[in-house]
Design a protein around this motif. Structure first.
Motif, PDB file in Angstrom:
ATOM      1  N   CYS A 271      -7.036   9.745 -18.575  1.00 28.24           N
ATOM      2  CA  CYS A 271      -5.932   9.989 -17.642  1.00 28.24           C
ATOM      3  C   CYS A 271      -5.247  11.306 -18.004  1.00 28.24           C
ATOM      4  N   CYS A 276      -0.165   7.464 -19.572  1.00 30.03           N
ATOM      5  CA  CYS A 276      -0.241   7.056 -18.164  1.00 30.03           C
ATOM      6  C   CYS A 276      -0.062   5.540 -18.050  1.00 30.03           C
ATOM      7  N   HIS A 278      -0.838   4.038 -15.349  1.00 27.16           N
ATOM      8  CA  HIS A 278      -1.839   3.684 -14.336  1.00 27.16           C
ATOM      9  C   HIS A 278      -1.160   2.998 -13.157  1.00 27.16           C
ATOM     10  N   CYS A 284      -4.861   9.858 -12.642  1.00 23.05           N
ATOM     11  CA  CYS A 284      -5.108   8.597 -13.354  1.00 23.05           C
ATOM     12  C   CYS A 284      -6.585   8.214 -13.224  1.00 23.05           C
ATOM     13  N   ALA A 285      -7.276   8.195 -14.355  1.00 25.94           N
ATOM     14  CA  ALA A 285      -8.725   7.924 -14.337  1.00 25.94           C
ATOM     15  C   ALA A 285      -8.998   6.466 -13.974  1.00 25.94           C
ATOM     16  N   ILE A 286      -8.047   5.598 -14.291  1.00 29.32           N
ATOM     17  CA  ILE A 286      -8.230   4.175 -13.985  1.00 29.32           C
ATOM     18  C   ILE A 286      -8.145   3.944 -12.482  1.00 29.32           C
TER      19      ILE A 286
END
Ligand code: GTP
Ligand code: ZN
Length: 350
Positions: A271, A276, A278, A284-286
């Motif tokens: 992220c 983060c 989320h 945000c990678a999630i």
């Protein structure tokens, strides 16, 4: 030639512990007479330790005779290699050590009624936290036809953890579990009541060492047959049965949760913001992984639940360091959001 045995705590009663003999070289159960002395506990239910303060002994603890001959009945607790811990039953009085010096935690869940994946996830975290290696065992494979699909689901919720479907009734899968039992190792079984833990321990030990309950046909639940924990020899290794964990008080730390959710932890590390939440932050990678289906919503929800519990646990335990960390991360997040606003010139939530 016989050297003097190494002792382990086989059973903890209210006022005493019962010891059992281990081979000092291999750590395996000793052949020949195994039952050892009964050692009285000190007031407060503790024993003196080799290092540090007296501790309440747990099943699996290693015990050594005190180095003087003055009192031949005096034994000291050795430091623990690993410790399987859960919340105390009333959830107020701290934690309880279920078993000590465990190498493998068998997370046992029944296939019938349907396995609860969330419960497996929680017990796997409990196992990682202990310092031992988790292995998932789905029992009662003889009662269902979809065991392979459930094993696929387990592979998703417990990545990197071995999983086997077994039947004590037909013997299916037992060899795969036996293969986990290396000489000298200690296994503990955990899982809900009626999952077949005692039946599995008996099958692995090759005899009736634990009493088992008759399954209530109406709801498929067990009857809470196992009432105590005991370290039992099974060939060259040791087994510890535990009573069904009704409400698993998860005693975990962030590292144990990361081990249970490696794919989520890996995404979180990507992220944009180091802390983060989320929850709609940019980069945000999630969120991105949920969006394109690489991450399951259910997994994310379980991960969040366990994270919350870890935070709660740390606060309740009065863990000042963790509280400070938590506050620091909140402040850091506020700073990051301010920076975000300044740089992008946008107001409102990032
Ligand atoms: N059909 C079938 N029944 C099983 C199997 N394993 C266990 N059972 C039955 O499930 C019931 C519960 O088994 P237990 O071994 O007592 O369960 P437990 O997990 O030790 O339960 P607690 O002691 O209450 O924690 C018993 O009636 C067993 O006979 C299996 O592989 N197949
Ligand atoms: Zn994120």
């Amino acid at each position: 030639m016989t050297s003097s045995p190494a002792w382990r705590v086989a059973r903890v009663d209210r006022t005493c512990v019962r010891l059992v003999a281990a081979d000092p070289e291999t750590g395996a159960p000793r052949t020949g007479p195994a039952a050892g002395p009964v050692v009285r506990l000190r007031p407060g239910g503790v024993l003196d330790a080799v290092v540090g303060e007296p501790v309440a002994p747990a099943v699996g603890d290693a015990v050594v005779p005190a180095p003087t001959d003055a009192d031949p009945d005096r034994f000291l607790l050795a430091p623990r290699r690993s410790e399987l811990v859960r919340d105390s039953v009333d959830r107020t009085a701290g934690t309880q050590v279920l078993a000590a010096n465990v190498d493998v935690v068998l997370v046992v869940e029944h296939l019938d009624p349907e396995p609860k994946l969330g419960r497996i996830e929680r017990l796997v975290t409990l196992a990682w936290r202990s310092g031992a290696t988790p292995v998932v065992v789905l029992t009662k494979a003889d009662l269902v036809t979809d065991a392979p699909q459930w094993l696929d689901d387990v592979a998703r919720v417990a990545p990197g953890v071995g999983a086997h479907a077994v039947s004590a009734a037909t013997g299916e899968g037992l060899d795969a579990v036996r293969a986990v039992l290396e000489p000298g190792t200690t296994l503990v079984v955990v899982g809900p009541s009626g999952a077949g833990k005692s039946t599995l321990v008996n099958a692995l030990a090759g005899g009736d060492v634990m009493a088992t309950g008759q399954r209530r046909e109406s709801d498929g639940r067990g009857r809470h047959t196992t009432t105590h924990r005991e370290l039992v020899p099974a060939g060259e290794c040791w087994l510890i049965d535990t009573p069904g964990l009704r409400a698993v008080g998860l005693v975990a730390d962030a590292d144990a949760v990361d081990e249970t959710f490696p794919e989520v932890a890996e995404l979180a590390a990507q992220c944009r913001f180091g802390d983060c939440a989320h929850a709609g932050e940019p980069g945000c990678a999630i969120a991105a992984a949920i969006e394109d289906g690489r991450l399951d919503e259910r997994r994310l929800a379980s991960w969040r639940t366990q994270q919350r519990e870890v935070a709660h646990q740390a606060r309740r335990a009065g863990d000042r360091a963790a509280q400070l960390d938590f506050r620091r991360s909140v402040r850091q997040r506020e700073r990051d959001i301010r920076t975000y606003h300044r740089v992008t010139g946008r107001g409102g939530r990032p």
